[in-house]
Design an enzyme around this catalytic site. Structure first.
Site, PDB file in Angstrom:
ATOM      1  N   SER A 320       0.829  -1.201   0.000  1.00 41.30           N
ATOM      2  CA  SER A 320       0.000   0.000   0.000  1.00 41.30           C
ATOM      3  C   SER A 320       0.866   1.255   0.000  1.00 41.30           C
ATOM      4  CB  SER A 320      -0.917   0.005   1.230  1.00 41.30           C
ATOM      5  OG  SER A 320      -1.671   1.205   1.285  1.00 41.30           O
ATOM      6  N   TRP A 323       2.404   1.638  -3.411  1.00 41.50           N
ATOM      7  CA  TRP A 323       1.414   2.060  -4.402  1.00 41.50           C
ATOM      8  C   TRP A 323       1.332   3.580  -4.468  1.00 41.50           C
ATOM      9  CZ3 TRP A 323      -2.940   5.093  -4.101  1.00 41.50           C
ATOM     10  CH2 TRP A 323      -3.811   5.055  -5.196  1.00 41.50           C
ATOM     11  N   HIS A 324       1.525   4.234  -3.318  1.00 38.34           N
ATOM     12  CA  HIS A 324       1.371   5.685  -3.266  1.00 38.34           C
ATOM     13  C   HIS A 324       2.518   6.431  -3.933  1.00 38.34           C
ATOM     14  CE1 HIS A 324      -1.726   4.750  -0.263  1.00 38.34           C
ATOM     15  NE2 HIS A 324      -2.195   5.941  -0.527  1.00 38.34           N
ATOM     16  N   GLY A 325       3.669   5.832  -4.047  1.00 40.04           N
ATOM     17  CA  GLY A 325       4.746   6.548  -4.701  1.00 40.04           C
ATOM     18  C   GLY A 325       6.073   5.837  -4.595  1.00 40.04           C
ATOM     19  N   PHE A 479      -0.393   9.859  -7.851  1.00 41.81           N
ATOM     20  CA  PHE A 479      -0.328   8.428  -7.598  1.00 41.81           C
ATOM     21  C   PHE A 479      -1.017   7.629  -8.687  1.00 41.81           C
ATOM     22  CE2 PHE A 479      -0.657  10.262  -3.126  1.00 41.81           C
ATOM     23  CZ  PHE A 479       0.711  10.446  -3.054  1.00 41.81           C
TER      24      PHE A 479
END
Length: 479
Positions: A320, A323-325, A479
């Site tokens: 997770s 996934w954001h960066g 994102f």
């Protein structure tokens, strides 16, 4: 195209009118959705349209191929994994290649990454539409839905402009059938959509963008401020990211209602949570449930030995975060929440709070208030990692917050503007608390028409008064 732009204010009514003029012919209406969505997305750079079109066609073709195979056969599984690999490869090249190349250079080449980096622009919303496309082929393979033959409806599902660049991440099982059947205009639904959009614009332009003016300045020069000011900035960013992202979701969901489309709820008053597990059930719901259904549960979830539970928990939070960066800060942010979440799941208390706080009361108890404040502060400390540009910057921010904490109260310039911001935050808090049982946070209206419209006018006035001269993009666009 930004929601908070003049272009969108022109684009939306034109799209709305033409869309409903085509209501007699479903295929033409869906073609128009695709065309409008591609205009919306291509407004930044038309070349990225080729990428989303390729992702769409790969996922559509994989669904048809899986449907032609025996149920859950080796060939069907190979097709599914091929589609997953293609989509993740595209996502990896654009979003993560430079990060891993630079990390390799830092570890083994003294930081010299010359000739290794790719000069690529990250396509807006690539993580969102990639995950949406992936869920389709996985669900077809699992047998939870049939592969569609309608390529136009499928393209509309992947590219539907309200939620294309920042979610909610929809499942094909719920959104695709809405494009396969005729929609009918409903006045009350459309009015509710406009009301939800108004509330979303308030959260974004009044609350989030105003917080950003202070947050950006303080995070850029943390050594200029005392600990109380740094803590205030962390709290303001906690409010900013919620107002920004949930505001986008409100605008997207409300906008979709204008077109007879229902999108899933993406936020459910997360800052009224009593522990971190409840926070994650209420924050970015479409993403957390995606990871739960497609990664955590297939890994065994919590129905495995304790060692595996620990591993699965860290996997889901690290993924997770990633996934954001492409930054170590996001991995650290994910690990931070895994550490907070792990004791709850090991003790079987991760589902202790599944109902709304103070469900039968107007106000929380002292214990509930303390739990909400503690959870909010824990989230705020995590958001420092999320906001920082590097692990070193985040650690220095934490250090300065502690060592300089006794050096006076918050020292923030422009106190008049700050007081106006406090009024906006207070209004946000009161409205969401009063409507915490509802589908969205702005539904209970005064029955008196003059009071109702008076409230609308106040919100519109505040949006205009707080509107900054430049258009601030939504945080989750990156994102």
């Amino acid at each position: 195209m930004l929601f908070n732009s003049i272009e969108f204010l022109v684009f939306l009514p034109i799209t709305f009118i033409l869309y409903w003029l085509l209501h007699r012919n479903l295929r033409w209406q869906n073609l128009f959705v695709v065309a409008a969505s591609y205009v919306f997305y291509g407004w930044w750079d038309w070349k990225f349209l080729l990428l989303i079109a390729f992702t769409t066609l790969c996922s559509y073709a994989s669904g048809r191929m899986i449907a032609s195979c025996a149920e859950k056969s080796a060939k069907a599984k190979a097709v599914m994994w091929t589609n997953i690999a293609i989509n993740l490869l595209i996502l990896g090249v654009f979003k993560y290649y430079n990060f891993f190349a630079q990390s390799f250079a830092d570890a083994f080449l003294g930081g010299n990454a010359d000739g290794m980096l790719l000069h690529l622009v990250l396509p807006v919303g690539i993580s969102f539409y990639t995950f949406q496309a992936l869920s389709y082929s996985i669900d077809v393979y699992r047998g939870t839905m049939h592969a569609t033959r309608d390529v136009v409806a499928f393209t509309a599902y992947v590219s539907f402009f309200p939620q294309l660049v920042a979610g909610p991440i929809e499942r094909a099982t719920s959104l695709l059938p809405q494009f396969e059947h005729k929609r009918h205009f409903d006045y009350r639904t459309a009015v509710d959509g406009l009301r939800q959009m108004l509330w979303g614009f308030f959260k974004k332009m009044v609350v989030a963008d105003s917080c950003a003016l202070y947050v950006d300045e303080i995070f850029a020069h943390p050594d200029w401020y005392n600990g109380a000011t740094l803590l205030t900035a962390a709290v303001l960013f906690t409010i900013q990211i919620y107002g920004d992202f949930s505001g986008y979701s409100d605008i997207a969901i409300g906008c979709a209602k204008l077109f007879g489309i229902r999108l899933r709820r993406n936020f459910n008053v997360p800052y009224f949570s009593r522990d971190i597990a409840e926070f994650w059930r209420r924050w970015h719901i479409s993403l957390t449930t995606w990871f739960r259904d497609y990664i955590y549960i297939p890994l065994g979830g919590s129905r495995v030995p304790k060692g595996r539970v620990v591993l699965n928990t860290f996997v889901i939070f690290l993924v997770s975060g990633m996934w954001h960066g492409a930054n170590w800060t996001f991995l650290a942010w994910g690990a931070y929440h895994a550490v907070l979440f792990l004791p709850l799941i090991l003790l079987g208390k991760n589902r202790k709070y599944t109902n709304v706080v103070a469900a039968e009361r107007k106000l929380p108890t002292i214990k509930e208030l303390g739990q909400m404040v503690l959870t909010f502060l824990l989230a705020a400390m995590g958001w420092v990692l999320f906001r920082a540009n590097s692990i070193e910057q985040a650690m220095e921010y934490y250090r300065l917050m502690v060592v300089n904490f006794g050096h006076g109260g918050p020292n923030i310039t422009a106190p008049i503007d700050l007081w106006l911001l406090i009024v906006g935050i207070a209004l946000l808090t009161v409205v969401e608390w009063c409507n915490r049982h509802e589908e969205h946070e702005f539904v209970r209206q005064p029955r008196n028409r003059f009071l109702r419209w008076g409230l609308y006018i106040v919100l519109i006035f505040m949006i205009g008064a707080f509107m900054v001269t430049n258009e601030m993009p939504f945080i989750y666009f990156q994102f």
